[in-house]
Design a protein around this motif. Structure first.
Motif, PDB file in Angstrom:
ATOM      1  N   THR A  43       0.788  -1.252  -0.053  1.00  0.00           N
ATOM      2  CA  THR A  43      -0.062   0.185   0.059  1.00  0.00           C
ATOM      3  C   THR A  43       0.875   1.349  -0.011  1.00  0.00           C
ATOM      4  O   THR A  43       0.575   2.173  -0.937  1.00  0.00           O
ATOM      5  N   GLN A  82      -9.041   0.042  -1.318  1.00  0.00           N
ATOM      6  CA  GLN A  82      -9.485  -1.000  -0.567  1.00  0.00           C
ATOM      7  C   GLN A  82     -10.938  -0.844   0.066  1.00  0.00           C
ATOM      8  O   GLN A  82     -11.613  -1.874   0.013  1.00  0.00           O
ATOM      9  N   ASP A 158      -5.989  -1.154  -4.967  1.00  0.00           N
ATOM     10  CA  ASP A 158      -5.478  -1.606  -3.679  1.00  0.00           C
ATOM     11  C   ASP A 158      -6.326  -2.565  -3.000  1.00  0.00           C
ATOM     12  O   ASP A 158      -7.270  -2.232  -2.597  1.00  0.00           O
ATOM     13  N   GLU A 159      -6.012  -3.797  -3.487  1.00  0.00           N
ATOM     14  CA  GLU A 159      -7.014  -4.994  -2.925  1.00  0.00           C
ATOM     15  C   GLU A 159      -8.110  -5.064  -3.061  1.00  0.00           C
ATOM     16  O   GLU A 159      -9.015  -5.129  -2.220  1.00  0.00           O
TER      17      GLU A 159
HETATM   18 MG   LIG Z   1      -2.354  -2.333   2.167  1.00  0.00          MG
END
Ligand SMILES: [Mg+2]
Ligand SMILES: Nc1ncnc2c1ncn2[C@@H]1O[C@H](COP(=O)(O)OP(=O)(O)OP(=O)(O)O)[C@@H](O)[C@H]1O
Lengths: 307, 268
Positions: A43, A82, A158-159
């Motif tokens: 991240t 995320q 991000d994820e």
């Molecule tokens: Mg992360």
């Protein structure tokens, strides 16, 4: 020089090095994944590219130009967070239109592009809804549409799929890949799921404690892991005489390394074996072809081609 | 939702009675025809409601309180936003000290504040003025405004603002289009709480209000020092009625829950 170039990029939080000299070149249109365990600096790397975290060392260049000199609002990157980070007080259409409005795109053109992009992610019928009225997967697609509609130079994810259940995640992976292929946007995906990284990427960056352990196409990283860490992280692996041998490469044969079946687990499309041998406990994966397989306690011989 | 057991039900009933009893008693007494506070009254009359008309200073004091509460709460909320954002997001030197300073009016007895303001305002020529009242009220209601704005600033997901920035929004646009709309429920409840505190503040205000700037509670307080008739109960009943009407109107227009809690009643 690559389209996006990270040079010895570093970030220290106090004495702790979250990212430690990461060098990576991403080509135009490429899909690259940053893969690694929790806390390895994925991240942080993404946030440095986005401009929300200031690097303590190194450089980032986009088409040869210094990206760090550009304000985050002017970088023209599409980001999917995320947590999705949708604007809860705006409808789906308003969410997607926001970036176009910031670019000063005229109203008619805006409406057209919003409709187009919502169509692309399969949410044409949901334009008037609010984020809280959507499922997790739908919200994720809104976030994707919001990032794509501004035609970003690079898409940072991000994820984005980590909050979805397994089945939906798989569907979204396929969809994400298709959309990325259609639009051709250079994409960097952060994930700790090795299957996801391998399924989606042209290349993966396996990270550990802020460093890149290996940068390679998924197949190559899996077959020829550069370090034991990579070998372990990318799936089950046996260490035989100092060599990593993937469990699915080992066969039951009439001769070879002798052993006894300790456990046998049926997993649908394959069998998972633990075999006690002179080289220790080995994991063996065999495809389920419908035939009879050695039972627990059976004496077997194992053979594999040298990796 | 699980159903309440009998004991919980009794407890809740008692609690509601405890909360509502004073209000009911006040409203009841307001309808007495007697010249003193008679309870329970058996005869009914609007005598003391008609009497309000003979005391225009109660009506002007009501408007005074309303204006003072609205203005000082709005200003307190306005000041609390930057303070709350700074405290919620940044670790700066003196952060704890600032928070404590902002909360300190809660800790000081209002009578002390009243005397201090009286001295101070006399010194700078603001004594008895509306400006002085507003300044004093901003300070005492600020902790209430800050508490609630702070709660919503802390609850704000930073990545939502980052998303807006990444889409090309300037800092000002992010504040106007994203941050403020998201903290509005906090601001609204902060304002409401501040307003209520300003509206019924009497201990401090009695010191600093002049004859022309007395608020409704101050008027009532002064009135009951010299009179024992039920006029104040009919005034109170009117205030209660106006409050209830105001709440109902707000709920119809916006939904109280959405405004104060940040969620609609349809559970969305
Ligand atoms: Mg992360
Ligand atoms: N603002 C911060 N202050 C101090 N340390 C931080 C900060 N942000 C991240 N770190 C540390 O830097 C390291 C890398 O964090 P990062 O968020 O990049 O990890 P990650 O790879 O994204 O992990 P995850 O998969 O759990 O999201 C972690 O050890 C984390 O504790």
């Amino acid at each position: 020089m690559a389209f996006l170039q990270l040079d010895a990029l570093s970030k220290a939080f106090g004495p702790h090095k979250a990212v430690d000299g990461l060098t990576l070149g991403v080509e135009k249109g490429e899909f690259v994944s940053l893969l690694g365990p929790s806390g390895c600096g994925k991240t942080t790397t993404l946030q440095m590219i986005a401009g929300f975290v200031e690097p303590s060392g190194g450089a980032i260049r986009l088409e040869g130009k210094d990206l760090l000199a550009v304000k985050p609002a002017k970088r023209g990157l599409g980001i999917v967070f995320q947590s999705y980070a949708l604007f809860p007080h705006m409808s789906v259409a308003e969410n997607v239109a926001f970036g176009l409005e910031m670019q000063g795109v005229a109203k008619a053109e805006r409406a057209k592009r919003v409709a187009e992009t919502l169509g692309l992610v399969g949410l044409g019928a949901f334009a008037a809804r609010f984020p809280r009225q959507l499922s997790g997967g739908q919200q994720q697609r809104v976030a994707l549409a919001r990032a794509l509609v501004i035609r970003p130079q690079i898409l940072l994810l991000d994820e984005p799929l980590s909050n979805l259940d397994a089945k939906l995640r798989e569907e979204m992976q396929i969809e994400l890949r298709q959309i990325q292929r259609t639009v051709g946007t250079t994409t960097i995906l952060v994930t700790h799921d090795q299957a996801e990284a391998m399924a989606l990427s042209d290349r993966i960056v396996v990270m550990n404690q802020g460093r890149a352990e290996q940068i390679a196409p998924p197949h190559e990283a899996y077959e020829r892991p550069a370090t034991p860490f990579v070998a372990n992280f990318l799936g089950k692996t046996n260490l035989i005489d100092g060599k990593a041998v993937r469990p699915e490469r080992i066969e039951f044969a009439s001769s070879g390394l002798a052993g006894t079946v300790r456990t046998r687990i049926f997993q649908g499309n394959h069998w998972l074996y633990q075999v006690e041998t002179a080289s220790g406990l080995l994991t063996v994966i065999r495809q389920n072809a419908g035939g009879t397989m050695p039972e627990e306690g059976a004496s077997v011989h194992l053979a594999w081609a040298a990796p | 939702m699980s159903k309440n057991g009998p004991i919980a039900l009794i407890y809740h009933t008692l609690f509601v009675i405890f909360m509502l009893a004073p209000i009911v008693v006040v409203c009841w007494v307001a309808f007495t025809p007697e010249g003193f506070l008679s309870f329970p009254t058996t005869d009914w009359s609007l005598r003391w409601f008609r009497a309000i008309a003979r005391y225009p200073e109660f009506i002007s004091a009501f408007w005074q309180s309303l204006g003072l509460g609205a203005l000082s709460s709005a200003l307190a909320v306005g000041f609390s936003v930057p303070a709350a954002l700074a405290i919620a997001r940044h670790r700066f030197r003196g952060r704890e000290a600032f928070t404590a300073l902002f909360m300190s009016p809660l800790m000081i007895p209002y009578i002390v504040l009243g005397i201090a303001f009286l001295r101070f305002f006399t010194e700078i020529g603001l004594s008895g003025s509306f400006t002085g009242l507003v300044l004093a009220h901003i300070i005492v209601v600020f902790p209430f405004a800050l508490r609630l704005t702070l709660a919503s600033a802390i609850g704000l997901d930073r990545s939502i603002e980052h998303a807006a920035v990444s889409l090309g929004a300037s800092e000002w646009t992010v504040l106007k289009r994203v941050t403020l709309p998201l903290v509005v429920p906090g601001l609204a409840s902060g304002w409401a709480l501040a307003f209520i505190n300003s509206f019924d503040e009497v201990t401090m205000t009695v010191f600093i209000a002049g004859p022309g700037t007395a608020t409704l509670p101050v008027r009532m307080f002064l009135y009951i020092q010299d009179n024992i008739d039920p006029l104040v109960t009919s005034v109170s009943a009117c205030v209660i009625a106006i409050t209830v009407a105001g709440l109902v109107a707000l709920d119809r227009a916006y939904g109280l829950e959405r405004l104060l809690v940040g969620r609609g009643h349809d559970g969305r």
